[in-house]
Design an enzyme around this catalytic site. Sequence first.
Site, PDB file in Angstrom:
ATOM      1  N   HIS A 332      73.782  47.850  77.360  1.00  0.00           N
ATOM      2  CA  HIS A 332      74.650  49.021  77.423  1.00  0.00           C
ATOM      3  C   HIS A 332      73.880  50.153  78.083  1.00  0.00           C
ATOM      4  O   HIS A 332      72.655  50.226  77.988  1.00  0.00           O
ATOM      5  CB  HIS A 332      75.108  49.427  76.010  1.00  0.00           C
ATOM      6  CG  HIS A 332      76.177  50.480  76.011  1.00  0.00           C
ATOM      7  ND1 HIS A 332      75.881  51.834  76.013  1.00  0.00           N
ATOM      8  CD2 HIS A 332      77.526  50.390  76.016  1.00  0.00           C
ATOM      9  CE1 HIS A 332      77.013  52.515  76.019  1.00  0.00           C
ATOM     10  NE2 HIS A 332      78.028  51.680  76.023  1.00  0.00           N
ATOM     11  N   ASP A 391      81.857  44.724  73.678  1.00  0.00           N
ATOM     12  CA  ASP A 391      82.647  43.697  74.361  1.00  0.00           C
ATOM     13  C   ASP A 391      82.281  42.289  73.897  1.00  0.00           C
ATOM     14  O   ASP A 391      83.104  41.373  73.971  1.00  0.00           O
ATOM     15  CB  ASP A 391      82.439  43.785  75.879  1.00  0.00           C
ATOM     16  CG  ASP A 391      82.997  45.067  76.459  1.00  0.00           C
ATOM     17  OD1 ASP A 391      84.064  45.505  76.003  1.00  0.00           O
ATOM     18  OD2 ASP A 391      82.359  45.638  77.362  1.00  0.00           O
TER      19      ASP A 391
END
Length: 448
Positions: A332, A391
Amino acid sequence: METNSFCEITPELIALSKKNKEATTINMDDYTKYDVKRGLRDLNGKGVLVGLTEISDVNASKEVDGKTVPAPGRLFYRGYNIKDLIKDIPYENHFGYEKCTYLLLFGELPSLKEHADFIKILSNYRTLPTSFVRDIIMKAPSRDMMNTLARSVLTLYAYDNRADDISAPNVLRQCLQLISLFPVLSVYGYLAYKHYHDGASLFIHSPREDFSTAENILHLLRPDSQFSPLEAKLLDICLILHMEHGGGNNSSFTTHLLSSSATDTYSVIAASLGSLKGPRHGGANIKLVQMFQDMKQVLNDWEDEDEISSYLRALLNKRAFDHSGLIYGMGHAVYSLSDPRAEVLREFAQKLSIEKNYTKEFALYQKVERLAPKIIAEERKIYKGVSPNVDFFSGLVYEMLGLPLELYTPIFAIARIAGWSAHRLEELNLNSKIMRPAYKYVGNYKND
């Protein structure tokens, strides 16, 4: 097959495109030379400060002996830790998305009466204009649901007699209507597409006033409108985890950027949808599910960690799946040690895997979660830690819920419209200047 001249790429276009590309000669070293942060962030993923917000905070570091070091990720909505907001929701007799929407918009958690009144307002707004479904959604349905959603949002401008009014009460009204209508627009758009493109039976359920946002999504989408309490609760939690993530994420920054120009709400939200659609932003969980589908076909033994590791290395070396060199769901821009949203979803995904008989799939996800960071560290030069992002588990949850791939990113938008609305109102309330960041010209001057 008949050629569609509207979409045709001619040899002349190819030649002109090549010429256009050749005209771009900026040296990547110049970004360092002029201290330009590509992507508006440095090598450590720290964003360039461009604004102030009170809506949410993404925290992934701490100060130790005067140095900034990675720390377990934390996400705050109006000062509340997301884990604290979610911990009691599975055991309460109401859903949390609406409560957290109130929190983002008004800065505090609602009382029982405020909560009930707010839900009633949202329910009353969950009705599309007369003939909108027939005239707009059913005609020229797109194969991409984010395109359909953006088109529907822009068309709603024509139905609003006060579309350009950017006074606070009117913008709040528009935002609440869009928050309420996003599930309807998304699901109806998908059903129209399946009917006209795939020949599926067409059914249209009306939203139920007594259902939450999560319940209405499942109600509208399924032919029999049936769902289990765990399914609805888990989808509700997914919406909460996706509804906001600081002002600096691409789509929320887009919201601030366009709002600063004093344009209308529908144009702002359509632009934010365009940002979220990208596979580097909201579209990433689709790639993750497709990656795991490929992995499950390639692997002979889902429990063989050596075989799993070989597949992951093949991904990084562009020899597997889409040859992008990425392990989707890993890493991320801000988080390094952990993404708090992924930590929350992991627990509930495991519970749903038992109900849906997905325990083998969940075990495979766990192995990839454990092996991938180590393999990435071995194969790549990285500047911060790598851990699963939201996700990684949201794609699995949506798959277990039986949600179609086409709706994965629209569901992200259904959640994030609450955050976008809060950011739009914040930008307008501040009456700030139009944003105009600088770009340095590094081309040559002619005839000077």
